[in-house]
Write an enzyme that holds these catalytic residues in place. Structure first.
Site, short mmCIF file in Angstrom:
data_model
loop_
_atom_site.label_atom_id
_atom_site.label_comp_id
_atom_site.label_asym_id
_atom_site.label_seq_id
_atom_site.Cartn_x
_atom_site.Cartn_y
_atom_site.Cartn_z
N ASP A 102 0.65 -1.05 -0.18
CA ASP A 102 -0.22 0.08 -0.18
C ASP A 102 0.60 1.21 0.10
O ASP A 102 1.82 1.41 -0.24
CB ASP A 102 -0.78 0.02 1.23
CG ASP A 102 -2.00 -1.11 1.62
OD1 ASP A 102 -1.81 -1.43 -0.22
OD2 ASP A 102 -2.64 -1.42 1.86
N1 URA Z 1 -1.64 -6.06 4.05
C1 URA Z 1 -1.97 -4.90 3.77
O1 URA Z 1 -2.77 -3.87 4.60
N2 URA Z 1 -1.36 -3.98 2.96
C2 URA Z 1 0.00 -3.75 2.02
O2 URA Z 1 0.55 -2.84 1.94
C3 URA Z 1 0.72 -5.33 2.96
C4 URA Z 1 -0.21 -6.16 3.09
#
Ligand code: URA
Length: 230
Positions: A102
């Site tokens: 993310d």
């Molecule tokens: N899980 C999430 O919620 N975000 C990420 O970036 C990776 C795994």
């Protein structure tokens, strides 16, 4: 594609000639004599018959990047900086991201042009654990670990997450190992307990660990050993 099909697809050989070439041990894949018709030929393979080069094979590339917060895990984005922009322009071509993070998640990001390899790294069926350091807004309860181990139902995908291992490191800090990479998976798992993830950092994917020598935004090629371990 298997070697006999690769050769027979070329305008210069029919199937009988291909069989003969293989038996006569005149074909080399990546410099090694290949007599087995089932030898795999990939876009990265160098294929030669006698002294004639039939396919040069493009180089397979594997990179690890220490993703900083504030970058999108995408090759193009109209609004935000992308992780690809952390690489020199001439290195970006044909790379894809093996397991996106993310916008504000930091840590290990792997980029490659080898789709078969990246599928092994990310597919839930290969069960390669991905380790995340998680920081939360509220205290992490001791009961979280059993729930994560059992799996959580994600209605949107209509699936139950595979068993995940939680190690509580402090009141609001834990290490989580998951074998899948569902959309916002870690945040949704903690969201089940109404506990917001305020910091998320990927430490490893399978045997590949983020190099502690890599500053945020820096990258390096994976070693042959790291590539082979997937
Ligand atoms: N899980 C999430 O919620 N975000 C990420 O970036 C990776 C795994």
């Amino acid at each position: 594609m298997r070697l006999d099909r690769f050769l027979a697809n070329l305008p210069c050989y029919n199937r009988q000639q291909v069989r003969l070439l293989l038996v006569q041990r005149r074909v080399r894949v990546d410099g090694i004599v290949a007599a087995d018709p089932l030898t795999p030929v990939r876009e990265f393979s160098r294929v030669e018959v006698d002294e004639q080069l039939l396919q040069a094979g493009r180089p397979a590339r594997y990179l690890m990047l220490n993703k900083p917060a504030g970058y999108v895990s995408a090759t193009l984005d109209p609004q935000h900086r992308t992780v690809l922009e952390l690489l020199p322009a001439e290195m970006r071509e044909d790379l894809h991201i093996a397991g996106r993070l993310d916008f504000n998640t930091t840590g290990l990001l792997i980029l490659t042009n080898d789709g078969q390899w990246s599928r092994r790294l990310t597919q839930p069926t290969t069960k390669l654990p991905k380790h995340y350091l998680v920081e939360t807004e509220d205290d992490i309860g001791p009961h979280y670990a059993a729930t994560f181990q059992q799996g959580l139902y994600f209605a949107f995908e209509n699936l139950t997450t595979l068993p995940a291992q939680l190690d509580i490191l402090g009141p609001r800090r834990a290490r989580l190992a998951i074998v899948e990479g569902r959309y916002h998976q870690v945040k949704r798992m903690f969201g089940h307990f109404d506990n917001k993830v305020v910091g998320l950092h990927r430490e490893s994917m399978g045997a590949i660990r983020l190099d502690p020598g890599l500053a945020p935004g820096a990258y390096r090629a994976l070693t042959d050993e790291e590539v082979a371990g997937v």
